[in-house]
Design a protein around this motif. Structure first.
Motif, short mmCIF file in Angstrom:
data_model
loop_
_atom_site.label_atom_id
_atom_site.label_comp_id
_atom_site.label_asym_id
_atom_site.label_seq_id
_atom_site.Cartn_x
_atom_site.Cartn_y
_atom_site.Cartn_z
N ASP A 133 28.67 24.14 -15.09
CA ASP A 133 29.14 23.29 -14.00
C ASP A 133 28.94 23.96 -12.62
OD1 ASP A 133 30.19 20.97 -12.89
OD2 ASP A 133 32.23 21.77 -12.90
N PRO A 134 27.70 24.37 -12.32
CA PRO A 134 27.47 25.07 -11.05
C PRO A 134 27.45 24.13 -9.85
CG PRO A 134 25.39 24.73 -12.16
CD PRO A 134 26.47 24.22 -13.10
N ASP A 135 27.70 24.71 -8.68
CA ASP A 135 27.55 23.99 -7.41
C ASP A 135 26.08 23.92 -7.03
OD1 ASP A 135 30.36 24.02 -7.14
OD2 ASP A 135 30.29 25.92 -6.04
N LEU A 136 25.29 24.89 -7.52
CA LEU A 136 23.90 25.03 -7.11
C LEU A 136 23.13 25.80 -8.18
CD1 LEU A 136 21.79 24.80 -4.67
CD2 LEU A 136 22.53 27.11 -4.08
N VAL A 137 21.88 25.42 -8.39
CA VAL A 137 20.97 26.16 -9.26
C VAL A 137 19.78 26.55 -8.41
CG1 VAL A 137 19.48 26.07 -11.31
CG2 VAL A 137 21.70 24.92 -11.32
N THR A 138 19.36 27.81 -8.50
CA THR A 138 18.17 28.25 -7.77
C THR A 138 17.04 28.49 -8.75
OG1 THR A 138 18.63 30.63 -7.86
CG2 THR A 138 19.64 29.38 -6.06
N GLY A 139 15.90 27.89 -8.48
CA GLY A 139 14.70 28.10 -9.28
C GLY A 139 14.40 26.94 -10.20
N PHE A 140 13.19 26.44 -10.11
CA PHE A 140 12.72 25.35 -10.97
C PHE A 140 12.10 25.93 -12.24
CE2 PHE A 140 11.56 21.88 -7.60
CZ PHE A 140 12.84 21.95 -7.08
N SER A 141 12.25 25.22 -13.35
CA SER A 141 11.52 25.52 -14.58
C SER A 141 11.10 24.16 -15.15
CB SER A 141 12.40 26.29 -15.58
OG SER A 141 13.35 25.44 -16.19
N ASP A 142 10.43 24.18 -16.30
CA ASP A 142 10.03 22.92 -16.91
C ASP A 142 11.24 22.06 -17.27
OD1 ASP A 142 7.39 23.67 -16.68
OD2 ASP A 142 7.25 24.42 -18.73
N THR A 143 12.32 22.69 -17.69
CA THR A 143 13.49 21.95 -18.16
C THR A 143 14.63 21.90 -17.14
OG1 THR A 143 14.28 23.94 -19.27
CG2 THR A 143 13.03 22.37 -20.61
N ILE A 144 14.62 22.80 -16.18
CA ILE A 144 15.66 22.84 -15.14
C ILE A 144 14.97 22.65 -13.80
CG2 ILE A 144 17.48 24.21 -14.06
CD1 ILE A 144 17.96 23.38 -17.05
N ASN A 145 15.19 21.49 -13.21
CA ASN A 145 14.58 21.21 -11.92
C ASN A 145 15.32 20.07 -11.25
OD1 ASN A 145 13.28 18.66 -12.87
ND2 ASN A 145 12.05 20.08 -14.11
N ASP A 146 14.84 19.67 -10.09
CA ASP A 146 15.51 18.63 -9.31
C ASP A 146 15.59 17.30 -10.06
OD1 ASP A 146 12.73 18.58 -9.06
OD2 ASP A 146 12.79 17.70 -7.06
N ARG A 147 14.65 17.01 -10.93
CA ARG A 147 14.66 15.75 -11.68
C ARG A 147 15.64 15.81 -12.86
NH1 ARG A 147 9.87 17.41 -10.84
NH2 ARG A 147 9.43 17.90 -13.01
N THR A 148 15.65 16.92 -13.58
CA THR A 148 16.46 16.98 -14.81
C THR A 148 17.96 17.10 -14.53
OG1 THR A 148 16.18 19.39 -15.01
CG2 THR A 148 14.58 17.98 -16.16
N LEU A 149 18.34 17.60 -13.37
CA LEU A 149 19.77 17.74 -13.06
C LEU A 149 20.25 16.74 -12.02
CD1 LEU A 149 20.27 21.61 -13.15
CD2 LEU A 149 20.77 19.93 -14.92
N ALA A 150 19.38 15.85 -11.58
CA ALA A 150 19.75 14.87 -10.56
C ALA A 150 20.90 13.98 -11.00
CB ALA A 150 18.54 14.01 -10.18
N ALA A 151 20.88 13.50 -12.25
CA ALA A 151 21.94 12.61 -12.73
C ALA A 151 23.30 13.30 -12.73
CB ALA A 151 21.60 12.10 -14.13
N ALA A 152 23.31 14.60 -12.91
CA ALA A 152 24.56 15.35 -12.90
C ALA A 152 25.01 15.69 -11.48
CB ALA A 152 24.41 16.64 -13.72
N GLY A 153 24.17 15.41 -10.49
CA GLY A 153 24.52 15.69 -9.10
C GLY A 153 24.50 17.16 -8.76
N ILE A 154 23.78 17.96 -9.53
CA ILE A 154 23.70 19.40 -9.27
C ILE A 154 22.42 19.69 -8.50
CG2 ILE A 154 23.55 21.70 -10.30
CD1 ILE A 154 25.07 20.53 -12.73
N PRO A 155 22.53 20.19 -7.28
CA PRO A 155 21.33 20.54 -6.52
C PRO A 155 20.58 21.68 -7.18
CG PRO A 155 23.26 20.50 -5.09
CD PRO A 155 23.75 20.42 -6.50
N VAL A 156 19.27 21.53 -7.26
CA VAL A 156 18.39 22.60 -7.74
C VAL A 156 17.39 22.87 -6.64
CG1 VAL A 156 16.80 23.36 -9.54
CG2 VAL A 156 18.61 21.74 -10.11
N VAL A 157 17.36 24.10 -6.16
CA VAL A 157 16.44 24.46 -5.08
C VAL A 157 15.45 25.50 -5.59
CG1 VAL A 157 18.11 23.95 -3.26
CG2 VAL A 157 17.95 26.29 -4.14
N ASP A 158 14.29 25.52 -4.96
CA ASP A 158 13.30 26.53 -5.28
C ASP A 158 13.00 27.31 -4.00
OD1 ASP A 158 11.68 27.98 -6.97
OD2 ASP A 158 10.35 26.32 -7.45
N GLU A 159 12.32 28.43 -4.16
CA GLU A 159 11.95 29.22 -3.00
C GLU A 159 11.16 28.32 -2.06
OE1 GLU A 159 13.36 32.05 -2.88
OE2 GLU A 159 13.85 32.18 -4.99
#
Length: 183
Positions: A124-150
């Motif tokens: 249940d993070p406030d923020l995730v840093t770094g995209f991967s194939d399974t963890i990215n802005d699309r896969t966590l969008a429904a959960a409302g968790i921002p995912v940022v990349d460099e």
């Protein structure tokens, strides 16, 4: 300058292949008294607003911990995923990283992180840093968790990294955590 040189060294060792410039985040809002009241993040074509600087962060890029440590906010990282080679960091950063729980250090044959969306959601993070194939802005969008990349990795055009990219990286995280004076 030491943050920038250390980060540039880490980026070179870790390699940052697909680089394209991206705008830095808009920065935190402040009340009339100068208190931080929100953080606007613009990254890789996405925009989010956090109620304040993140308190629970999952890191999935090995270039991020050094910057967060130098900014004094590595203590906000509650979990990490990926491989964080000891030779990338000074002893004090390695000690902090050792205390952070690892969700996954599995990589596929191409060196890409193998982690499930569910393992991130459990934290249940406030923020995730770094995209991967399974963890990215699309896969966590429904959960409302921002995912940022460099910022230098947003986009697809390959170009050499520059000191401007390093400064952008440091400023990006300083603005997210509300510590611009430390950048």
């Amino acid at each position: 300058m030491s943050i920038a040189l250390g980060l540039l060294s880490a980026c070179c060792v870790a390699t940052a292949a697909a680089c394209a410039a991206a705008p830095a985040p808009a920065g935190p809002g402040h009340s009339a008294a100068g208190e931080q009241v929100g953080v606007e993040i613009d990254n890789c074509g996405n925009s989010w607003t956090l109620p304040g600087p993140p308190e629970s962060v999952v890191v999935t890029k090995n270039t991020t911990p050094f910057t967060l440590a130098q900014l004094g906010v590595l203590n906000k990282v509650t979990a990490k995923a990926g491989v964080f080679p000891r030779e990338y960091y000074p002893a004090e950063v390695n000690a902090q990283l050792a205390a952070i729980p690892t969700l996954s250090d599995k990589l596929d044959g191409g060196g890409h992180l193998q982690i499930s969306r569910e393992s991130i959601l459990e934290k249940d993070p406030d923020l995730v840093t770094g995209f991967s194939d399974t963890i990215n802005d699309r896969t966590l969008a429904a959960a409302g968790i921002p995912v940022v990349d460099e910022p230098s990795l947003c986009g697809s055009a390959a170009r050499p990294s520059t000191f401007e990219d390093v400064y952008s990286h440091v400023d990006f995280y300083a603005q997210i955590f509300g510590v611009e004076d430390r950048a």
